[in-house]
Write a protein that holds these residues in place. Structure first.
Motif, short mmCIF file in Angstrom:
data_model
loop_
_atom_site.label_atom_id
_atom_site.label_comp_id
_atom_site.label_asym_id
_atom_site.label_seq_id
_atom_site.Cartn_x
_atom_site.Cartn_y
_atom_site.Cartn_z
N ASP A 105 0.83 -1.20 0.00
CA ASP A 105 0.00 0.00 0.00
C ASP A 105 0.87 1.26 0.00
N MET A 106 0.36 2.31 -0.65
CA MET A 106 1.06 3.59 -0.69
C MET A 106 0.07 4.70 -0.42
N GLY A 107 0.39 5.57 0.56
CA GLY A 107 -0.45 6.69 0.89
C GLY A 107 -0.16 7.89 0.01
N TRP A 108 -1.16 8.77 -0.12
CA TRP A 108 -1.00 10.00 -0.87
C TRP A 108 -1.69 11.11 -0.10
N CYS A 109 -1.00 12.25 0.06
CA CYS A 109 -1.52 13.36 0.85
C CYS A 109 -2.38 14.31 0.04
N GLY A 110 -2.32 14.21 -1.28
CA GLY A 110 -3.10 15.09 -2.12
C GLY A 110 -2.38 16.37 -2.50
N LEU A 111 -1.17 16.55 -2.00
CA LEU A 111 -0.39 17.75 -2.31
C LEU A 111 0.59 17.47 -3.45
N SER A 112 1.11 18.50 -4.01
CA SER A 112 2.05 18.40 -5.12
C SER A 112 3.30 17.63 -4.71
N SER A 113 3.78 16.79 -5.61
CA SER A 113 5.01 16.06 -5.36
C SER A 113 6.23 16.99 -5.44
N GLU A 114 6.00 18.24 -5.82
CA GLU A 114 7.08 19.23 -5.88
C GLU A 114 7.40 19.81 -4.50
N LEU A 115 6.52 19.61 -3.53
CA LEU A 115 6.77 20.12 -2.18
C LEU A 115 7.87 19.31 -1.51
N PRO A 116 8.67 19.95 -0.67
CA PRO A 116 9.71 19.19 0.02
C PRO A 116 9.08 18.20 1.01
N PRO A 117 9.77 17.07 1.24
CA PRO A 117 9.25 16.11 2.21
C PRO A 117 9.38 16.62 3.63
N VAL A 118 8.65 16.00 4.54
CA VAL A 118 8.75 16.30 5.96
C VAL A 118 10.11 15.81 6.45
N LEU A 119 10.83 16.68 7.15
CA LEU A 119 12.14 16.30 7.71
C LEU A 119 12.14 16.56 9.20
N PRO A 120 12.75 15.72 10.02
CA PRO A 120 13.44 14.53 9.58
C PRO A 120 12.46 13.52 9.00
N CYS A 121 13.00 12.63 8.17
CA CYS A 121 12.17 11.60 7.52
C CYS A 121 11.44 10.81 8.60
N ARG A 122 10.14 10.64 8.45
CA ARG A 122 9.32 9.94 9.45
C ARG A 122 9.50 8.43 9.38
N PHE A 123 10.28 7.96 8.40
CA PHE A 123 10.46 6.52 8.24
C PHE A 123 11.85 6.05 8.64
N CYS A 124 12.88 6.90 8.45
CA CYS A 124 14.25 6.49 8.79
C CYS A 124 14.99 7.50 9.65
N GLY A 125 14.43 8.71 9.83
CA GLY A 125 15.05 9.71 10.67
C GLY A 125 16.07 10.60 9.97
N SER A 126 16.32 10.40 8.69
CA SER A 126 17.31 11.21 7.96
C SER A 126 16.88 12.67 7.90
N TRP A 127 17.86 13.56 8.04
CA TRP A 127 17.60 15.00 7.89
C TRP A 127 17.81 15.45 6.46
N ASP A 128 18.28 14.56 5.59
CA ASP A 128 18.47 14.86 4.17
C ASP A 128 17.36 14.21 3.37
#
Length: 78
Positions: free
Chosen positions: A30-53
């Motif tokens: 399964d893959m979720g979608w927020c409905g926003l543009s894929s051009e927006l920057p991702p949430v950081l730190p990454c909510r899945f691995c903790g990376s700040w990049d």
């Protein structure tokens, strides 16, 4: 069935780390979608691995985290 979509439930996340509004069933999971543009920057730190990049491919394009899950693993949960 691949390509079927449903409304997301609270706690399900988009690949960018934002709350998902819909979840699509795909062959790889399964893959979720927020409905926003894929051009927006991702949430950081990454909510899945903790990376700040932000995760990027060899061409520098944003990609989803290799650890992505619709429901992320929460530290201390089972």
């Amino acid at each position: 069935m691949e390509g079927m979509e449903r409304d997301a439930v609270p706690g399900e996340l988009c690949t960018c780390g934002r709350d998902a509004v819909v979840v699509v069933a795909l062959h790889g999971g399964d893959m979720g979608w927020c409905g926003l543009s894929s051009e927006l920057p991702p949430v950081l730190p990454c909510r899945f691995c903790g990376s700040w990049d932000p995760h990027r491919n060899a061409w520098g394009e944003l990609i989803r985290c290799p650890s992505y899950r619709v429901f992320p693993i929460v530290e201390g949960s089972f």
